[in-house]
Design an enzyme around this catalytic site. Structure first.
Site, PDB file in Angstrom:
ATOM      1  N   LYS A 234     -35.122 -38.499 -40.672  1.00 59.16           N
ATOM      2  CA  LYS A 234     -35.866 -38.720 -41.912  1.00 59.16           C
ATOM      3  C   LYS A 234     -35.080 -38.351 -43.168  1.00 59.16           C
ATOM      4  CE  LYS A 234     -40.146 -40.114 -40.809  1.00 59.16           C
ATOM      5  NZ  LYS A 234     -40.842 -41.245 -41.437  1.00 59.16           N
TER       6      LYS A 234
ATOM      7  N   SER B 172     -34.663 -39.736 -32.197  1.00 60.76           N
ATOM      8  CA  SER B 172     -34.876 -39.646 -33.646  1.00 60.76           C
ATOM      9  C   SER B 172     -35.143 -38.248 -34.170  1.00 60.76           C
ATOM     10  CB  SER B 172     -36.039 -40.570 -34.052  1.00 60.76           C
ATOM     11  OG  SER B 172     -37.222 -40.193 -33.373  1.00 60.76           O
TER      12      SER B 172
END
Length: 403
Positions: A51, A303
């Site tokens: 992110k 991720s």
């Protein structure tokens, strides 16, 4: 629509502040799925997730007046930490609205980066609504977690790195929540190599992007609890949906148990800590959800790695039970001295380790008997069967208990 030049410009903007995560080939995983498998380890970023890329790109594109007002964002954790971390480094005030169910570790880490935390709502969507209210009430600058061209372009920088690290990749497997990551990856990957297949993976309890594809546009799903809290989004983004519909080859789903198994596999075999959202791509490959990967070069994006250690402990224990390496058995005994020692001797002879013992007279089937519940550490299902057989051959009534 976001374009390849947008993604390339984003990479130039954030390159010096973002870790180029490894994309290493895994021999073990390759053998398991029958392909040449690589793991893009975005869990190694400073805040533990990809992110940072989109958040930093968005912040760097803000004007002085937008920065001066202060930032506000809504997130279940990873976007929150990314905004808080990079806002703090740039001297910008940040307020983060997080769902009340956000893991304690993610709340603590976000606060440690200097952000003001507001806990609100049962889901990301409710937290986002509160963030939007505060945006208007206090004149703050909203940083969306996925449905923003700058965010999508920033996340797409992952694909630029992947195609440098694995130039001939055939598949890129990407976790999907609101869709910012998979949209950015698809933009860059398809522009550089139109033949590469981009596959999105969602948790089956909240498949908001798959529902959007099937409905022809974003729809709002009912809230649901999932260990993949990082992709627990009830409604896909409008902008991300358009990118996914145009560029992503397929969206598949995985169950909670399959995600837990993938977390355990990554921990035990790959020595990699992944959160639920970060492990969904690996889960999809392990469960053969993706067609045509046999013999191909496949990259799974891990991720994020921001997982609560208590959840890790529960996943490990449950995984050991499923593998037959932790078992609970109930043995009916006559209530007289020496019986426990005899059972223990049989178990020791078969090289199992006793972890826990519970002795009860009240729940015995016959008066004068007792029930012994044992938790054993074993080598696997065959070893368990061997122990049960040995006990039964010695005349004991024994039952394996479920979880």
């Amino acid at each position: 629509m976001v374009t390849l030049p947008d993604v390339q410009a984003a990479l130039g903007r954030i390159r010096d502040r973002i870790y180029v995560s490894p994309c290493a080939r895994s021999e073990t995983f390759s053998k398991l799925i029958g392909a040449s498998a690589y793991l893009k380890l975005e869990n190694l970023q400073m805040t533990g997730a990809y992110k940072e890329r989109g958040a930093l790109n968005k912040i760097l594109l803000l004007g002085p007046a937008e920065r001066a007002r202060g930032l506000i964002a809504a997130s279940a954790g990873n976007h929150a930490q990314a905004v808080a971390y990079h806002a703090g480094r740039l001297g910008i005030a940040a307020t983060i609205v997080m769902p009340e169910s956000t893991p304690i570790m993610k709340v603590a880490n976000t606060r440690a980066h200097g952000a003001q935390i507001v806990l609100h709502g049962a889901s990301y969507d409710e937290a986002c609504a509160e963030a939007r209210r505060l945006e208007q009430a206090e004149g703050l600058t909203f940083v969306h977690p996925f449905d923003d061209p700058a965010i999508i372009a920033g996340q797409g920088t992952i694909a630029l790195e992947i195609l440098e690290q694995v130039a001939d990749a055939d598949f890129i497997v990407v976790p999907v929540g609101g869709g910012g990551l998979v949209a950015g990856v698809a933009v860059a990957a398809k522009a550089l190599n139109p033949s590469v297949k981009v596959i999105g993976v969602e948790t089956e309890v909240l498949p908001c992007m798959l529902a959007a594809i099937e409905a022809g546009g974003p729809v709002t799903l009912e809230n649901a609890s999932t260990i993949a809290d990082g992709i627990a989004v009830k409604r896909a983004g409008d902008l991300t949906f358009e990118h996914v519909r145009a560029l992503v080859d397929e969206i598949v789903t995985v169950s909670e148990e399959e995600i837990a198994s993938a977390i355990l596999y990554l921990l035990e075999k790959e020595k990699t800590v992944a959160e639920g959202a970060g492990a969904v791509g690996v889960a999809a490959l392990m469960q053969r959800r993706i067609r045509g990967v046999s013999g191909k070069r496949v990259v799974a994006v891990v991720s994020g790695g921001n997982i609560d250690v208590n959840l890790v402990a529960r996943i490990i224990e449950r995984g050991l039970v499923k593998d037959g390496r932790l078992v609970r058995v109930s043995v009916a005994l006559m209530d007289k001295p020496g019986q426990l020692a005899k059972v223990s001797s049989i178990i020791a002879t078969h090289r199992a380790n006793v972890i826990e013992v519970h002795h009860s007279r009240a729940f015995a089937t016959r008066f004068g008997d007792t029930t012994l519940q044992l938790t054993l550490e074993t080598r696997g299902h065959e070893h368990v069967d061997e122990i049960l057989k040995a006990l039964r051959e010695r005349g004991y009534q024994v039952q394996q208990l479920g979880i």
